[in-house]
Design a protein around this motif. Structure first.
Motif, mmCIF file in Angstrom:
data_model
loop_
_atom_site.group_PDB
_atom_site.id
_atom_site.type_symbol
_atom_site.label_atom_id
_atom_site.label_comp_id
_atom_site.label_asym_id
_atom_site.label_seq_id
_atom_site.Cartn_x
_atom_site.Cartn_y
_atom_site.Cartn_z
ATOM 1 N N UNK A 1 0.858 -1.193 0.000
ATOM 2 C CA UNK A 1 0.000 0.000 0.000
ATOM 3 C C UNK A 1 0.887 1.233 0.000
ATOM 4 N N UNK A 2 0.543 2.185 -0.850
ATOM 5 C CA UNK A 2 1.276 3.445 -0.861
ATOM 6 C C UNK A 2 0.534 4.460 0.005
ATOM 7 N N UNK A 3 1.105 4.801 1.121
ATOM 8 C CA UNK A 3 0.440 5.737 2.024
ATOM 9 C C UNK A 3 0.847 7.172 1.741
ATOM 10 N N UNK A 4 1.923 7.340 1.000
ATOM 11 C CA UNK A 4 2.384 8.698 0.728
ATOM 12 C C UNK A 4 2.191 9.006 -0.750
ATOM 13 N N UNK A 5 1.859 10.262 -1.059
ATOM 14 C CA UNK A 5 1.607 10.590 -2.465
ATOM 15 C C UNK A 5 2.848 10.446 -3.342
ATOM 16 N N UNK A 6 4.001 10.695 -2.784
ATOM 17 C CA UNK A 6 5.234 10.610 -3.574
ATOM 18 C C UNK A 6 6.256 9.795 -2.793
ATOM 19 N N UNK A 7 6.901 8.876 -3.488
ATOM 20 C CA UNK A 7 8.020 8.173 -2.857
ATOM 21 C C UNK A 7 9.244 8.395 -3.717
ATOM 22 N N UNK A 8 10.334 8.812 -3.113
ATOM 23 C CA UNK A 8 11.511 9.128 -3.903
ATOM 24 C C UNK A 8 12.766 8.867 -3.096
ATOM 25 N N UNK A 9 13.848 8.532 -3.808
ATOM 26 C CA UNK A 9 15.127 8.424 -3.108
ATOM 27 C C UNK A 9 15.884 9.742 -3.204
ATOM 28 N N UNK A 10 15.277 10.717 -3.892
ATOM 29 C CA UNK A 10 15.916 12.030 -3.980
ATOM 30 C C UNK A 10 15.484 12.898 -2.802
ATOM 31 N N UNK A 11 16.368 13.775 -2.401
ATOM 32 C CA UNK A 11 16.024 14.699 -1.335
ATOM 33 C C UNK A 11 15.013 15.711 -1.845
ATOM 34 N N UNK A 12 14.182 16.204 -0.925
ATOM 35 C CA UNK A 12 13.231 17.235 -1.308
ATOM 36 C C UNK A 12 13.986 18.493 -1.739
ATOM 37 N N UNK A 13 13.611 19.079 -2.877
ATOM 38 C CA UNK A 13 14.331 20.269 -3.346
ATOM 39 C C UNK A 13 13.990 21.484 -2.488
ATOM 40 N N UNK A 14 12.829 21.439 -1.825
ATOM 41 C CA UNK A 14 12.442 22.581 -0.988
ATOM 42 C C UNK A 14 13.088 22.516 0.377
ATOM 43 N N UNK A 15 13.540 21.360 0.780
ATOM 44 C CA UNK A 15 14.045 21.199 2.121
ATOM 45 C C UNK A 15 12.892 21.022 3.087
ATOM 46 N N UNK A 16 13.187 20.649 4.322
ATOM 47 C CA UNK A 16 12.103 20.495 5.294
ATOM 48 C C UNK A 16 11.890 21.808 6.031
ATOM 49 N N UNK A 17 10.706 22.025 6.491
ATOM 50 C CA UNK A 17 10.373 23.278 7.157
ATOM 51 C C UNK A 17 11.166 23.408 8.447
ATOM 52 N N UNK A 18 11.636 24.595 8.697
ATOM 53 C CA UNK A 18 12.406 24.814 9.916
ATOM 54 C C UNK A 18 11.857 26.016 10.661
ATOM 55 N N UNK A 19 11.621 25.902 11.953
ATOM 56 C CA UNK A 19 11.089 27.029 12.739
ATOM 57 C C UNK A 19 12.112 28.145 12.907
ATOM 58 N N UNK A 20 13.386 27.822 12.602
ATOM 59 C CA UNK A 20 14.440 28.824 12.831
ATOM 60 C C UNK A 20 14.638 29.750 11.634
ATOM 61 N N UNK A 21 13.984 29.428 10.551
ATOM 62 C CA UNK A 21 14.241 30.215 9.357
ATOM 63 C C UNK A 21 13.087 31.122 8.979
#
Lengths: 136, 365
Positions: free
Chosen positions: A107-127
């Motif tokens: 079962x695919x629970x996530x809309x996208x599966x990739x071995x590439x890193x997210x180009x947007x980066x993960x959200x950070x509260x410090x930025x």
């Protein structure tokens, strides 16, 4: 040497290799449940084989219920029982076998599966702007 | 007196005539039980007079045509009808194959294909990442053309290993054509020994000579040989495109994990000096929980007003180092846009090769 890096293969990027390498059609010479399969082999197989040159076809005669078996490049196989099915239904099962990757169903629970890193980066509260930051 | 072992003589023949071996019979070793593959001349140092004492034949096209697996493989790889099935069958005949005595094996093809792959892969990464340290560049290229990488490619292509022994195939009366579609090689040898002649000193150890071909090596050689076959039948351009599509574009390596900086801040400082930038200064950008068990610091490294990199860590020192590493990775992983590899001129004779970016090299700490 084994600790050295090996590149991961991404089938479909740059080139695509069909994953189903062999299809075995098994039928019985006298069994009633093989009626559809016998007709399928007699009428449809020639066309199918010429339309799918990337697949090796094997016709096997053995008593018992008829089946379609797919062998895949990952070393796994998939077996579909086609007893009492008519040629049209067998065609559906054949396409299922042909188009499968051979991987275990999951079962695919996530809309996208990739071995590439997210180009947007993960959200950070410090930025975010300090005035909008959460204050404890 | 010049002394050589038989092994050395044979490898010399195999390498020097890599291209010619495509059309002529192979010169690779295929020892049978204490049987010589080479006829040794009276004068041992007369290398031109060594000759093969068996005559392997190519797989006949009519025979190869009867193999469904070869048809399917050719179609799966989109090799087109210009690629004869006999060549494909030969590419699947390992250099220490059990029928290596009868049919020409893939040793010469594999050697040539290997050179092609190594060239195009290295060229690609050299141009794409001009600032990578040589060691890292070699490692990246190796990850693409190593035996394990090519072996996994052969699995993806659906190449199967022939597991039936000669006795099995005789008992089951299996037709020979069925085996052509599978990779055939001897998995183990009881004894590959050939006794050295008098006055000959063996430079290779017995263990080296007796080493049978592993499955990984055999698979890799099959891939290399298939590519050599493309070169032979469809030309250099087709081989180049095939390598790019099947061995470069659809492979992924995380290059940044290969870069290691034991003295990151120092290296960054040297780099800035060399490039005439202001010396790097680390500044705290954000922090939380300084006095708690899980503090987080965000540190940026700046050269003047330009931010070179940023790092986070549970201590100021860790964050600072990570920032420097981030900046250095940004430098070394630079990849220019719209680059051309030198072999682009092979594709179109009218194309003018634009010179590529050449870096000053790594920083000496």
């Amino acid at each position: 040497m084994s600790s050295r890096l090996t590149a991961k293969t991404l089938n479909g990027v740059g080139s695509f290799v069909h994953q189903c390498k062999r299809v075995t059609l098994r039928y019985s010479n006298w069994g009633g449940s093989s009626n559809g399969m016998r007709a399928f082999i007699k009428n449809n197989l020639k066309d199918i084989a010429s339309q799918n040159p990337q697949i090796e076809f094997l016709v096997e005669q053995k008593s018992g219920h008829p089946l379609i078996r797919g062998d895949y490049v990952n070393g796994r196989d998939k077996v579909v029982c086609v007893r009492n099915l008519d040629p049209n239904e067998i065609m559906v099962k054949f396409n299922l076998t042909k188009n499968s990757s051979g991987a275990k169903l999951k079962t695919n629970n996530k809309p996208v599966e990739s071995i590439n890193e997210s180009v947007r980066g993960i959200w950070s509260p410090f930025h975010i702007d300090p005035q909008f930051r959460h204050k404890v | 007196m010049l002394r050589v072992s038989q092994r050395l003589v044979s490898s010399r023949v195999g390498v020097s005539s890599a291209v010619r071996a495509l059309s002529t019979s192979t010169a690779c070793l295929s020892f049978k039980h204490s049987q010589r593959v080479f006829n040794t001349p009276q004068n041992r140092t007369d290398f031109g007079s060594y000759s093969l004492n068996y005559n392997p034949i190519p797989i006949p096209e009519s025979e190869a045509n009867l193999s469904p697996a070869l048809h399917a493989l050719r179609s799966r790889l989109q090799l087109t009808n210009e690629y004869p099935l006999s060549t494909l069958g030969r590419a699947l005949t390992g250099s220490k194959s059990i029928d290596g005595e009868k049919y020409v094996n893939n040793a010469g093809m594999a050697q040539f294909g290997k050179n092609l792959i190594n060239y195009y892969v290295t060229e690609h990464f050299l141009v794409k990442y001009p600032r990578l340290p040589t060691k890292v560049l070699n490692e990246v290229a190796y990850a693409h053309f190593s035996e394990s990488s090519l072996s996994s490619t052969s699995t993806l292509w659906g190449i199967e290993v022939n597991n039936s022994t000669i006795i099995d195939s005789l008992i089951s009366a299996e037709s020979e054509q069925l085996r052509f579609g599978k990779l055939r090689f001897a998995k183990q040898f009881e004894d590959l020994t050939s006794q050295a002649d008098e006055g000959i000193i063996e430079l290779t150890t017995k263990d080296q000579r007796n080493r049978a071909l592993g499955e990984t090596t055999a698979r890799a050689q099959a891939v290399q040989a298939i590519i050599a076959g493309i070169y032979a039948h469809r030309g250099r351009q087709a081989a180049r495109e095939f390598i790019i599509n099947h061995l470069i574009k659809n492979k992924k390596v995380d290059i940044d994990t290969l870069l290691q900086f034991p003295q990151a801040t120092r290296e960054l400082s040297r780099l800035c000096t060399r490039e005439g930038l202001e010396s790097p200064v680390s500044r705290l950008l954000a922090e939380t929980g300084r006095n708690s068990a899980a503090p987080v610091f965000i540190v940026g490294v700046f050269s003047g007003n330009n931010k070179l990199g940023e790092g986070q860590g549970a201590s100021l020192r860790e964050a600072k180092t990570r920032a420097a590493v981030n900046a250095l990775k940004g430098w070394y992983l630079y990849s220019p846009l719209d680059v051309q590899v030198p072999s682009i001129t092979e594709a179109d004779a009218n194309t003018q090769f634009k010179s590529v970016y050449v870096d000053k090299g790594t920083v000496v700490i």
